[in-house]
Write a protein that holds these residues in place. Structure first.
Motif, mmCIF file in Angstrom:
data_model
loop_
_atom_site.group_PDB
_atom_site.id
_atom_site.type_symbol
_atom_site.label_atom_id
_atom_site.label_comp_id
_atom_site.label_asym_id
_atom_site.label_seq_id
_atom_site.Cartn_x
_atom_site.Cartn_y
_atom_site.Cartn_z
ATOM 1 N N PRO A 51 30.629 34.692 30.462
ATOM 2 C CA PRO A 51 31.545 34.907 29.492
ATOM 3 C C PRO A 51 31.818 36.296 28.897
ATOM 4 O O PRO A 51 32.988 36.755 28.386
ATOM 5 N N ALA A 52 30.923 37.155 29.109
ATOM 6 C CA ALA A 52 31.125 38.513 28.560
ATOM 7 C C ALA A 52 32.295 39.136 29.682
ATOM 8 O O ALA A 52 33.025 39.712 29.070
ATOM 9 N N CYS A 53 32.179 38.848 30.994
ATOM 10 C CA CYS A 53 33.114 39.351 31.737
ATOM 11 C C CYS A 53 34.622 38.881 31.480
ATOM 12 O O CYS A 53 35.456 39.781 31.430
ATOM 13 N N ARG A 54 34.763 37.639 31.158
ATOM 14 C CA ARG A 54 35.869 36.966 30.848
ATOM 15 C C ARG A 54 36.383 37.485 29.552
ATOM 16 O O ARG A 54 37.542 37.868 29.270
ATOM 17 N N ALA A 55 35.536 37.915 28.806
ATOM 18 C CA ALA A 55 36.008 38.500 27.391
ATOM 19 C C ALA A 55 36.453 39.783 27.594
ATOM 20 O O ALA A 55 37.599 40.297 27.053
ATOM 21 N N LYS A 56 35.798 40.617 28.410
ATOM 22 C CA LYS A 56 36.267 42.057 28.599
ATOM 23 C C LYS A 56 37.472 42.014 29.559
ATOM 24 O O LYS A 56 38.526 42.710 29.295
ATOM 25 N N GLN A 57 37.807 41.180 30.239
ATOM 26 C CA GLN A 57 39.035 40.777 31.073
ATOM 27 C C GLN A 57 40.288 40.541 29.959
ATOM 28 O O GLN A 57 41.210 41.083 29.990
ATOM 29 N N MET A 58 40.057 39.718 29.036
ATOM 30 C CA MET A 58 40.943 39.497 27.897
ATOM 31 C C MET A 58 41.347 40.549 27.147
ATOM 32 O O MET A 58 42.384 40.658 26.512
ATOM 33 N N ALA A 59 40.447 41.581 26.991
ATOM 34 C CA ALA A 59 40.549 42.667 26.118
ATOM 35 C C ALA A 59 41.535 43.668 26.760
ATOM 36 O O ALA A 59 41.944 44.658 26.152
ATOM 37 N N LEU A 60 41.625 43.552 28.075
ATOM 38 C CA LEU A 60 42.427 44.381 28.867
ATOM 39 C C LEU A 60 44.084 44.635 28.439
ATOM 40 O O LEU A 60 44.661 43.697 27.981
ATOM 41 N N SER A 61 44.791 45.647 28.427
ATOM 42 C CA SER A 61 46.100 45.811 27.959
ATOM 43 C C SER A 61 47.023 45.121 29.034
ATOM 44 O O SER A 61 46.670 44.779 30.197
ATOM 45 N N PRO A 62 48.157 44.427 28.513
ATOM 46 C CA PRO A 62 49.019 43.471 29.287
ATOM 47 C C PRO A 62 49.325 44.346 30.463
ATOM 48 O O PRO A 62 49.675 43.779 31.836
ATOM 49 N N ALA A 63 49.675 45.687 30.571
ATOM 50 C CA ALA A 63 50.127 46.577 31.704
ATOM 51 C C ALA A 63 48.866 46.601 32.707
ATOM 52 O O ALA A 63 49.161 46.416 34.056
ATOM 53 N N VAL A 64 47.579 46.579 32.330
ATOM 54 C CA VAL A 64 46.382 46.557 33.196
ATOM 55 C C VAL A 64 46.430 45.223 33.910
ATOM 56 O O VAL A 64 45.972 45.173 34.976
ATOM 57 N N ARG A 65 46.532 44.044 33.189
ATOM 58 C CA ARG A 65 46.293 42.763 33.562
ATOM 59 C C ARG A 65 47.471 42.516 34.733
ATOM 60 O O ARG A 65 46.897 42.118 35.591
ATOM 61 N N SER A 66 48.732 43.151 34.520
ATOM 62 C CA SER A 66 49.426 42.786 35.569
ATOM 63 C C SER A 66 49.159 43.543 36.784
ATOM 64 O O SER A 66 49.347 43.213 37.865
ATOM 65 N N MET A 67 48.803 44.788 36.772
ATOM 66 C CA MET A 67 48.359 45.763 37.687
ATOM 67 C C MET A 67 47.306 45.041 38.447
ATOM 68 O O MET A 67 47.059 44.721 39.722
ATOM 69 N N LEU A 68 46.204 44.519 37.759
ATOM 70 C CA LEU A 68 45.126 43.408 38.466
ATOM 71 C C LEU A 68 45.681 42.304 39.170
ATOM 72 O O LEU A 68 45.067 42.117 40.177
ATOM 73 N N ALA A 69 46.356 41.719 38.598
ATOM 74 C CA ALA A 69 46.944 40.590 39.313
ATOM 75 C C ALA A 69 47.739 40.814 40.432
ATOM 76 O O ALA A 69 47.636 40.234 41.417
ATOM 77 N N ILE A 71 46.878 43.483 42.371
ATOM 78 C CA ILE A 71 45.945 43.652 43.449
ATOM 79 C C ILE A 71 45.534 42.606 43.935
ATOM 80 O O ILE A 71 45.185 42.588 45.121
ATOM 81 N N ARG A 72 45.008 41.432 43.125
ATOM 82 C CA ARG A 72 44.291 40.317 43.619
ATOM 83 C C ARG A 72 45.176 39.635 44.443
ATOM 84 O O ARG A 72 44.980 39.023 45.505
ATOM 85 N N SER A 73 46.507 39.471 44.045
ATOM 86 C CA SER A 73 47.451 38.635 44.883
ATOM 87 C C SER A 73 47.699 39.448 46.268
ATOM 88 O O SER A 73 47.897 38.933 47.285
ATOM 89 N N ALA A 74 47.903 40.875 46.269
ATOM 90 C CA ALA A 74 47.853 41.592 47.573
ATOM 91 C C ALA A 74 46.724 41.202 48.555
ATOM 92 O O ALA A 74 46.838 41.150 49.620
ATOM 93 N N LYS A 75 45.592 41.192 47.891
ATOM 94 C CA LYS A 75 44.150 41.085 48.810
ATOM 95 C C LYS A 75 44.353 39.525 49.189
ATOM 96 O O LYS A 75 43.852 39.221 50.251
ATOM 97 N N ALA A 76 44.813 38.397 48.422
ATOM 98 C CA ALA A 76 44.724 37.340 48.788
ATOM 99 C C ALA A 76 45.599 36.932 50.031
ATOM 100 O O ALA A 76 45.448 36.314 51.054
ATOM 101 N N HIS A 77 46.969 38.004 50.170
ATOM 102 C CA HIS A 77 47.981 37.580 51.109
ATOM 103 C C HIS A 77 47.743 38.668 52.250
ATOM 104 O O HIS A 77 48.655 38.877 52.830
ATOM 105 N N LYS A 78 46.659 39.263 52.191
ATOM 106 C CA LYS A 78 46.341 40.255 53.252
ATOM 107 C C LYS A 78 45.969 39.580 54.581
ATOM 108 O O LYS A 78 45.358 38.728 54.816
#
Length: 83
Positions: A51-69, A71-78
């Motif tokens: 839960p602490a990691c989840r809370a930290k992820q939710m505290a990120l700004s929307p721009a950082v969240r979209s950038m992480l998304a 990166i994750r999608s690029a890794k999934a489709h590699k």
């Protein structure tokens, strides 16, 4: 897994109760106690983010969240490497 050390397990000998297989029985009794111990600590370790990691992820700004998304999608489709 438990480590089994081969060491003599001398029991106090009471008069009239010494048997030739007392040491043998003591070894196997200790072996079975250690080998079939039901406690499995690896089953109790935490796996994955909590839960602490989840809370930290939710505290990120929307721009950082979209950038992480992205990166994750690029890794999934590699594409996988050809063998």
């Amino acid at each position: 897994m438990a480590t089994i050390i081969s060491a003599p397990l001398a029991r106090p000998v009471i008069k009239g109760q010494a048997t030739p297989f007392a040491e043998f029985r003591a070894f196997w009794r200790a072996f079975f106690v250690k080998a079939f111990n039901p406690y499995r600590p690896e089953l109790h370790y935490m796996r994955g983010p909590g839960p602490a990691c989840r809370a930290k992820q939710m505290a990120l700004s929307p721009a950082v969240r979209s950038m992480l998304a992205d990166i994750r999608s690029a890794k999934a489709h590699k594409p996988s490497r050809p063998a």
